[in-house]
Scaffold this active site. Sequence first.
Site, PDB file in Angstrom:
ATOM      1  N   SER A  12       0.835  -1.214   0.000  1.00  0.00           N
ATOM      2  CA  SER A  12       0.000   0.000   0.000  1.00  0.00           C
ATOM      3  C   SER A  12       0.865   1.258   0.000  1.00  0.00           C
ATOM      4  O   SER A  12       0.506   2.256  -0.616  1.00  0.00           O
ATOM      5  CB  SER A  12      -0.964  -0.003   1.178  1.00  0.00           C
ATOM      6  OG  SER A  12      -0.291   0.265   2.401  1.00  0.00           O
ATOM      7  N   ASN A  13       2.030   1.218   0.650  1.00  0.00           N
ATOM      8  CA  ASN A  13       2.919   2.385   0.590  1.00  0.00           C
ATOM      9  C   ASN A  13       3.480   2.535  -0.814  1.00  0.00           C
ATOM     10  O   ASN A  13       3.630   3.651  -1.320  1.00  0.00           O
ATOM     11  CB  ASN A  13       4.053   2.254   1.612  1.00  0.00           C
ATOM     12  CG  ASN A  13       3.630   2.770   2.980  1.00  0.00           C
ATOM     13  OD1 ASN A  13       3.483   3.965   3.173  1.00  0.00           O
ATOM     14  ND2 ASN A  13       3.404   1.866   3.896  1.00  0.00           N
ATOM     15  N   ARG A  91      12.935  -7.964   4.897  1.00  0.00           N
ATOM     16  CA  ARG A  91      14.208  -8.678   5.015  1.00  0.00           C
ATOM     17  C   ARG A  91      15.215  -7.761   5.678  1.00  0.00           C
ATOM     18  O   ARG A  91      15.308  -6.587   5.326  1.00  0.00           O
ATOM     19  CB  ARG A  91      14.744  -9.091   3.633  1.00  0.00           C
ATOM     20  CG  ARG A  91      13.853 -10.026   2.855  1.00  0.00           C
ATOM     21  CD  ARG A  91      13.800 -11.401   3.414  1.00  0.00           C
ATOM     22  NE  ARG A  91      15.072 -12.123   3.309  1.00  0.00           N
ATOM     23  CZ  ARG A  91      15.313 -13.248   3.979  1.00  0.00           C
ATOM     24  NH1 ARG A  91      14.412 -13.723   4.810  1.00  0.00           N
ATOM     25  NH2 ARG A  91      16.458 -13.883   3.846  1.00  0.00           N
ATOM     26  N   HIS A 109       8.725   3.377   8.721  1.00  0.00           N
ATOM     27  CA  HIS A 109       8.550   2.505   9.884  1.00  0.00           C
ATOM     28  C   HIS A 109       7.337   3.007  10.675  1.00  0.00           C
ATOM     29  O   HIS A 109       7.218   4.219  10.915  1.00  0.00           O
ATOM     30  CB  HIS A 109       9.809   2.532  10.752  1.00  0.00           C
ATOM     31  CG  HIS A 109       9.688   1.710  11.999  1.00  0.00           C
ATOM     32  ND1 HIS A 109       9.760   0.334  11.978  1.00  0.00           N
ATOM     33  CD2 HIS A 109       9.452   2.077  13.276  1.00  0.00           C
ATOM     34  CE1 HIS A 109       9.594  -0.107  13.223  1.00  0.00           C
ATOM     35  NE2 HIS A 109       9.412   0.923  14.023  1.00  0.00           N
TER      36      HIS A 109
END
Length: 196
Positions: A12-13, A91, A109
Amino acid sequence: TRVAVLISGRGSNMEALIEAARDPAFPAEIVLVLSNKPDAAGLQTARDAGIAALAIDHRPYRGDREAHERAIDAALSEAGIECVCLAGYMRLLTPFLTGRWAGRMLNIHPSLLPAYPGLHTHERVLKAGEKQHGCTVHLVTEVMDEGPILGQAAVPVLDGDTPDTLAARVLAEEHRLYPAMLARHARGERSPLILS
Ligand code: GRF
Protein backbone atom coordinates in the site's frame (compact mmCIF):
# COMPACT_ATOMS: atom_id res chain seq x y z
CA THR A 1 15.23 10.69 -9.80
CA ARG A 2 14.78 7.05 -10.86
CA VAL A 3 13.30 5.17 -7.91
CA ALA A 4 12.85 1.47 -7.14
CA VAL A 5 10.43 0.34 -4.44
CA LEU A 6 11.16 -2.88 -2.53
CA ILE A 7 8.17 -4.74 -1.08
CA SER A 8 7.35 -8.04 0.56
CA GLY A 9 3.56 -7.96 0.61
CA ARG A 10 0.50 -5.78 0.07
CA GLY A 11 2.43 -2.72 -1.07
CA SER A 12 0.00 0.00 0.00
CA ASN A 13 2.92 2.38 0.59
CA MET A 14 4.23 1.47 -2.86
CA GLU A 15 0.81 2.36 -4.26
CA ALA A 16 0.89 5.72 -2.52
CA LEU A 17 4.32 6.41 -4.03
CA ILE A 18 3.16 5.34 -7.50
CA GLU A 19 0.08 7.55 -7.19
CA ALA A 20 2.09 10.57 -6.08
CA ALA A 21 4.61 10.08 -8.90
CA ARG A 22 1.84 10.31 -11.50
CA ASP A 23 2.00 14.08 -11.02
CA PRO A 24 4.45 15.34 -13.66
CA ALA A 25 5.72 17.87 -11.11
CA PHE A 26 6.74 15.07 -8.73
CA PRO A 27 10.58 15.05 -8.69
CA ALA A 28 10.92 11.26 -8.89
CA GLU A 29 9.62 8.45 -11.05
CA ILE A 30 8.92 4.94 -9.82
CA VAL A 31 10.54 2.81 -12.51
CA LEU A 32 10.90 -0.57 -10.80
CA VAL A 33 9.28 -2.64 -8.06
CA LEU A 34 11.15 -5.59 -6.56
CA SER A 35 9.91 -8.16 -4.08
CA ASN A 36 11.64 -10.99 -2.25
CA LYS A 37 8.29 -12.81 -2.28
CA PRO A 38 7.04 -14.02 -5.70
CA ASP A 39 3.46 -13.95 -4.42
CA ALA A 40 3.57 -10.35 -3.13
CA ALA A 41 0.28 -8.74 -4.12
CA GLY A 42 2.09 -5.47 -4.81
CA LEU A 43 3.86 -6.97 -7.83
CA GLN A 44 0.60 -7.20 -9.76
CA THR A 45 -0.46 -3.76 -8.59
CA ALA A 46 2.77 -2.36 -10.02
CA ARG A 47 2.31 -4.21 -13.32
CA ASP A 48 -1.26 -2.91 -13.58
CA ALA A 49 0.25 0.57 -13.22
CA GLY A 50 2.63 -0.17 -16.09
CA ILE A 51 5.67 -0.41 -13.85
CA ALA A 52 8.31 -3.15 -14.23
CA ALA A 53 7.91 -5.56 -11.31
CA LEU A 54 10.30 -8.36 -10.49
CA ALA A 55 10.38 -11.06 -7.82
CA ILE A 56 13.86 -11.96 -6.62
CA ASP A 57 13.00 -14.80 -4.26
CA HIS A 58 15.31 -14.96 -1.26
CA ARG A 59 14.71 -18.67 -0.62
CA PRO A 60 17.09 -20.08 -3.29
CA TYR A 61 19.89 -18.15 -1.56
CA ARG A 62 19.28 -20.20 1.62
CA GLY A 63 20.38 -17.60 4.13
CA ASP A 64 23.25 -16.20 2.08
CA ARG A 65 21.81 -12.75 2.53
CA GLU A 66 24.58 -10.97 0.68
CA ALA A 67 24.22 -13.18 -2.41
CA HIS A 68 20.51 -12.35 -2.49
CA GLU A 69 21.33 -8.68 -2.12
CA ARG A 70 23.82 -8.85 -4.99
CA ALA A 71 21.02 -10.12 -7.23
CA ILE A 72 18.84 -7.22 -6.07
CA ASP A 73 21.67 -4.75 -6.59
CA ALA A 74 22.26 -6.04 -10.13
CA ALA A 75 18.60 -5.45 -10.99
CA LEU A 76 18.78 -1.96 -9.48
CA SER A 77 21.91 -1.08 -11.46
CA GLU A 78 20.44 -2.57 -14.64
CA ALA A 79 17.44 -0.25 -14.27
CA GLY A 80 19.62 2.81 -13.61
CA ILE A 81 18.08 3.25 -10.17
CA GLU A 82 19.22 6.31 -8.19
CA CYS A 83 17.17 5.90 -5.01
CA VAL A 84 15.56 2.92 -3.26
CA CYS A 85 12.39 3.06 -1.15
CA LEU A 86 11.79 0.12 1.20
CA ALA A 87 8.04 -0.21 1.71
CA GLY A 88 6.96 -3.13 3.81
CA TYR A 89 10.17 -4.90 2.83
CA MET A 90 10.61 -7.54 5.50
CA ARG A 91 14.21 -8.68 5.01
CA LEU A 92 17.08 -7.57 7.22
CA LEU A 93 19.73 -5.91 5.05
CA THR A 94 23.45 -6.58 5.33
CA PRO A 95 26.10 -3.85 5.24
CA PHE A 96 26.57 -4.78 1.57
CA LEU A 97 23.32 -3.26 0.37
CA THR A 98 23.05 -0.55 3.03
CA GLY A 99 26.63 0.45 2.16
CA ARG A 100 25.99 0.48 -1.59
CA TRP A 101 22.91 2.68 -1.11
CA ALA A 102 24.02 4.81 1.84
CA GLY A 103 22.16 8.11 1.70
CA ARG A 104 20.00 6.87 -1.19
CA MET A 105 17.81 4.26 0.55
CA LEU A 106 14.66 5.30 2.46
CA ASN A 107 12.39 3.27 4.71
CA ILE A 108 9.06 3.86 6.39
CA HIS A 109 8.55 2.50 9.88
CA PRO A 110 5.23 2.51 11.80
CA SER A 111 6.38 4.27 14.96
CA LEU A 112 7.82 7.59 16.07
CA LEU A 113 11.45 6.44 16.01
CA PRO A 114 13.64 6.15 17.97
CA ALA A 115 10.73 4.79 20.00
CA TYR A 116 9.49 1.31 19.11
CA PRO A 117 11.95 0.00 16.52
CA GLY A 118 11.22 -3.53 15.31
CA LEU A 119 7.95 -5.36 14.81
CA HIS A 120 4.41 -5.25 16.24
CA THR A 121 4.70 -1.55 17.05
CA HIS A 122 0.95 -0.93 17.37
CA GLU A 123 0.45 -3.68 19.94
CA ARG A 124 3.48 -2.48 21.90
CA VAL A 125 2.33 1.16 21.87
CA LEU A 126 -1.13 0.16 23.13
CA LYS A 127 0.35 -2.10 25.79
CA ALA A 128 2.54 0.75 26.98
CA GLY A 129 -0.46 3.09 27.24
CA GLU A 130 1.05 5.68 24.91
CA LYS A 131 -1.22 8.59 24.00
CA GLN A 132 0.63 9.33 20.76
CA HIS A 133 1.94 7.13 17.94
CA GLY A 134 2.90 7.65 14.32
CA CYS A 135 5.32 6.84 11.53
CA THR A 136 8.82 7.75 10.46
CA VAL A 137 10.63 7.97 7.13
CA HIS A 138 14.36 7.57 7.60
CA LEU A 139 17.53 6.88 5.66
CA VAL A 140 18.54 3.23 5.95
CA THR A 141 21.79 2.39 7.70
CA GLU A 142 23.16 -0.99 8.71
CA VAL A 143 21.36 -0.88 12.05
CA MET A 144 17.67 -1.73 11.56
CA ASP A 145 15.24 1.16 12.07
CA GLU A 146 18.03 3.63 12.88
CA GLY A 147 19.49 6.16 10.48
CA PRO A 148 18.80 9.87 9.96
CA ILE A 149 15.12 10.74 10.22
CA LEU A 150 13.71 12.55 7.17
CA GLY A 151 10.30 13.19 8.69
CA GLN A 152 7.59 11.93 11.00
CA ALA A 153 3.80 12.14 11.30
CA ALA A 154 2.01 11.71 14.63
CA VAL A 155 -1.46 10.34 15.35
CA PRO A 156 -3.39 10.17 18.63
CA VAL A 157 -4.02 6.87 20.35
CA LEU A 158 -7.77 6.85 21.06
CA ASP A 159 -9.71 5.11 23.80
CA GLY A 160 -10.88 1.74 22.57
CA ASP A 161 -8.16 1.51 19.94
CA THR A 162 -7.16 -1.98 18.90
CA PRO A 163 -3.92 -2.75 17.05
CA ASP A 164 -5.96 -2.77 13.84
CA THR A 165 -7.68 0.58 14.36
CA LEU A 166 -4.39 2.14 15.38
CA ALA A 167 -2.52 0.55 12.46
CA ALA A 168 -5.12 1.92 10.04
CA ARG A 169 -4.75 5.44 11.45
CA VAL A 170 -0.95 5.21 11.15
CA LEU A 171 -1.08 3.70 7.65
CA ALA A 172 -3.17 6.63 6.40
CA GLU A 173 -0.40 8.94 7.60
CA GLU A 174 2.27 6.73 6.04
CA HIS A 175 0.61 7.16 2.66
CA ARG A 176 0.86 10.94 3.11
CA LEU A 177 4.32 11.09 4.66
CA TYR A 178 6.26 8.75 2.39
CA PRO A 179 5.53 10.55 -0.91
CA ALA A 180 6.20 13.90 0.74
CA MET A 181 9.54 12.73 2.13
CA LEU A 182 10.60 11.08 -1.15
CA ALA A 183 9.85 14.33 -2.98
CA ARG A 184 11.88 16.39 -0.50
CA HIS A 185 14.77 13.92 -0.71
CA ALA A 186 14.64 13.86 -4.52
CA ARG A 187 14.74 17.66 -4.52
CA GLY A 188 17.92 17.49 -2.45
CA GLU A 189 16.41 18.81 0.77
CA ARG A 190 18.15 17.32 3.80
CA SER A 191 16.61 18.91 6.91
CA PRO A 192 13.99 16.82 8.75
CA LEU A 193 10.39 17.97 8.60
CA ILE A 194 7.75 17.18 11.20
CA LEU A 195 4.28 16.95 9.63
CA SER A 196 1.34 17.45 11.99
C1 GRF B 1 3.32 -0.76 7.06
O1 GRF B 1 2.90 -0.70 8.39
C2 GRF B 1 4.65 -0.07 6.96
O2 GRF B 1 4.83 0.89 7.97
C3 GRF B 1 5.63 -1.15 7.13
O3 GRF B 1 5.06 -2.28 6.50
C4 GRF B 1 3.63 -2.20 6.67
C5 GRF B 1 2.96 -2.68 5.40
O4 GRF B 1 3.06 -1.69 4.46
N1 GRF B 1 6.86 -0.77 6.53
P1 GRF B 1 2.55 -1.87 2.93
O5 GRF B 1 1.03 -1.82 2.94
O6 GRF B 1 3.03 -3.24 2.43
O7 GRF B 1 3.15 -0.72 2.23
